[in-house]
Design a protein around this motif. Structure first.
Motif, short mmCIF file in Angstrom:
data_model
loop_
_atom_site.label_atom_id
_atom_site.label_comp_id
_atom_site.label_asym_id
_atom_site.label_seq_id
_atom_site.Cartn_x
_atom_site.Cartn_y
_atom_site.Cartn_z
N GLY A 186 21.10 1.93 -8.06
CA GLY A 186 20.50 1.65 -9.36
C GLY A 186 18.99 1.58 -9.36
N VAL A 187 18.34 2.28 -8.43
CA VAL A 187 16.89 2.39 -8.42
C VAL A 187 16.51 3.68 -9.14
N ASP A 188 15.81 3.57 -10.23
CA ASP A 188 15.45 4.73 -11.04
C ASP A 188 14.58 5.69 -10.24
N PRO A 189 14.97 6.98 -10.13
CA PRO A 189 14.15 7.95 -9.38
C PRO A 189 12.72 8.08 -9.91
N SER A 190 12.51 7.70 -11.18
CA SER A 190 11.15 7.78 -11.74
C SER A 190 10.21 6.74 -11.14
N TRP A 191 10.77 5.79 -10.35
CA TRP A 191 9.94 4.77 -9.71
C TRP A 191 9.23 5.31 -8.46
N ARG A 192 9.53 6.50 -8.04
CA ARG A 192 9.08 7.03 -6.75
C ARG A 192 7.59 6.83 -6.49
N ASP A 193 6.77 7.13 -7.49
CA ASP A 193 5.32 7.13 -7.27
C ASP A 193 4.65 5.83 -7.68
N ARG A 194 5.43 4.80 -7.93
CA ARG A 194 4.87 3.51 -8.31
C ARG A 194 4.81 2.59 -7.09
N TYR A 195 4.06 1.47 -7.24
CA TYR A 195 3.85 0.54 -6.13
C TYR A 195 4.64 -0.75 -6.35
N ALA A 246 14.53 -2.93 -1.66
CA ALA A 246 14.70 -3.35 -0.26
C ALA A 246 16.10 -3.01 0.24
N ILE A 247 17.11 -3.19 -0.62
CA ILE A 247 18.47 -2.83 -0.24
C ILE A 247 18.58 -1.32 -0.05
N ALA A 248 17.96 -0.56 -0.95
CA ALA A 248 17.96 0.90 -0.82
C ALA A 248 17.32 1.32 0.49
N ARG A 249 16.21 0.67 0.85
CA ARG A 249 15.53 1.01 2.11
C ARG A 249 16.45 0.77 3.30
N ALA A 250 17.21 -0.32 3.27
CA ALA A 250 18.12 -0.62 4.38
C ALA A 250 19.24 0.41 4.46
N LEU A 251 19.67 0.94 3.31
CA LEU A 251 20.82 1.85 3.30
C LEU A 251 20.44 3.30 3.57
N THR A 252 19.16 3.63 3.53
CA THR A 252 18.76 5.04 3.72
C THR A 252 19.12 5.59 5.09
N VAL A 253 19.29 4.72 6.09
CA VAL A 253 19.60 5.21 7.44
C VAL A 253 21.09 5.09 7.75
N ARG A 308 13.90 13.75 1.26
CA ARG A 308 13.80 13.40 -0.16
C ARG A 308 15.17 13.37 -0.82
N ALA A 309 16.04 14.29 -0.45
CA ALA A 309 17.39 14.33 -1.02
C ALA A 309 18.19 13.09 -0.62
N LYS A 310 18.03 12.68 0.64
CA LYS A 310 18.74 11.48 1.12
C LYS A 310 18.26 10.24 0.38
N ARG A 358 0.81 -1.22 0.00
CA ARG A 358 0.00 0.00 0.00
C ARG A 358 0.84 1.27 0.00
N MET A 359 2.15 1.11 0.05
CA MET A 359 3.05 2.26 0.04
C MET A 359 3.71 2.40 -1.32
N THR A 360 3.85 3.64 -1.79
CA THR A 360 4.66 3.87 -2.97
C THR A 360 6.13 3.65 -2.61
N ILE A 361 6.97 3.56 -3.61
CA ILE A 361 8.39 3.36 -3.35
C ILE A 361 8.96 4.53 -2.55
N ALA A 362 8.53 5.74 -2.88
CA ALA A 362 9.00 6.91 -2.13
C ALA A 362 8.60 6.82 -0.66
N GLN A 363 7.37 6.43 -0.40
CA GLN A 363 6.91 6.31 0.98
C GLN A 363 7.68 5.23 1.74
N ALA A 364 7.93 4.10 1.07
CA ALA A 364 8.65 2.99 1.71
C ALA A 364 10.08 3.38 2.06
N LEU A 365 10.72 4.17 1.21
CA LEU A 365 12.11 4.56 1.45
C LEU A 365 12.23 5.74 2.41
#
Length: 344
Positions: free
Chosen positions: A161-170, A183-190, A150-152, A126-133
């Protein structure tokens, strides 16, 4: 003259005699048994992890391998705090963490992140990629401005290698390999220092596995990451791991540097595992076919857990559990036959 020597840095992660048991019988009636003409109270348990002691030093990748059901994923969840050990201790940077509350562990979550096996289940549909990250960044940095969040996220997306255009997709709009990148990007955001990867390639096509593995290797070098990498694929271990721990029935059979383990495996179970890895060169040992009964983790053998399938087992193996013994090349092996020189 003053002593300038300093104490050695503790391992980033340390497991000391860790055990995990799961109760099979929950209610009082389930525990009642009629045996030897009397009604008795039994407690059946699955012994998933049995007296496991491991260390993970900063900057390395410790791979934990073994067949399905050997306790690999349970070890990962014990380290991540998703399960509490039945016995033993889990220490992080020298401090014990297995007995801390969820609130006390909150600061640690930023330093330690987990990548799960199934990329189809680890992302909220139920979360977009942007929301999940952005969610973990906001949680661990409540004072960070939205534009900085958002910059981070954008910086990490581009790095893996996650395309920024994916932000609003599910998530359902992406393939398994793309989801695992997310999922790897989500782990690395912090900005963690330690990653627990629980079979991160198992649900992916072989053609995608190499891409994700290379991504994790690049992140290790670029960000100075330390990995606890859970897998059953020894060909992956050979390219990714610094050291390898081989588990059988929740017990560590062998622990060695990756090069040492692949060049000179010592435990009979390790030899059988390595003989099953396809090799494109001559001179490799023939495939070792294991015979005999596989013990159940409900009723563990009295002696060595591998005794029923080992070609070198004798009476001592049936009655006495082997303890890890250090070998000349630095590896640790828990095997009476190796200790007594009975292994060819």
């Amino acid at each position: 003259m003053k002593d300038t020597m300093t104490a050695p840095e503790p391992p980033l992660l340390e497991l000391r005699g860790v055990e995990k048991r799961f109760a099979l019988d929950q209610s009082l009636l389930e525990r009642l048994r009629f045996r030897d003409g009397r009604l008795r109270m039994d407690r059946r348990e699955v012994h998933a992890v049995n007296n496991v002691s491991l260390t993970v030093n900063r900057g390395e990748a410790l791979c934990v391998v073994g067949e399905t059901g050997c306790g690999k994923s349970t070890v990962a969840r014990l380290v991540a705090g998703l399960l509490a050990p039945s016995a033993g201790e889990v220490r992080y940077a020298g401090a014990r963490i297995d007995n801390q509350s969820r609130r006390d562990l909150a600061p640690l979550r930023r330093r330690m992140q987990m990548i799960f096996q199934n990329p189809y289940a680890s992302l909220n549909p139920r979360m977009t990629i942007a929301q999940a990250l952005e969610e973990p960044v906001r949680y661990h940095n409540p004072d960070l401005a939205p534009v900085d969040v958002r910059a981070k996220v954008l910086e990490v997306m581009q790095a893996v290698g996650v395309d920024p255009s994916w932000r609003d997709r599910y998530p359902h709009e992406f393939s398994g390999g793309q989801r695992q990148r997310i999922a790897i990007a989500r782990a690395l955001t912090v900005d963690p220092e330690f990653i627990i990867a629980d079979e991160p390639l198992a649900a992916l096509d072989v053609s995608i596995q190499a891409q994700v593995l290379n991504l994790m290797l690049e992140a290790k070098v670029a960000r100075g990451l330390t990995y606890l990498f859970i897998t059953h694929d020894l060909s992956v271990v050979q390219h990714f791991g610094t050291r390898v721990a081989v588990l059988y029935l929740g017990t560590v059979c062998e622990l060695a540097d990756t090069a040492t383990l692949f060049a000179a495996p010592k435990h009979p179970y390790t030899r059988a595992l390595l003989s099953a890895v396809p090799q494109m060169r001559d001179g490799m040992p023939d495939h070792i076919r294991l015979k005999g009964e596989i013990p159940t983790p409900i009723t563990l053998p009295k002696g060595c857990p591998f005794e029923t399938r080992c070609a070198y087992a004798d009476q001592r193996c049936r009655v006495e559990k082997p303890r890890p013994q250090q070998q000349r090349d630095g590896s640790l092996v828990a095997c009476h036959a190796v200790e007594e020189g009975r292994v060819d």
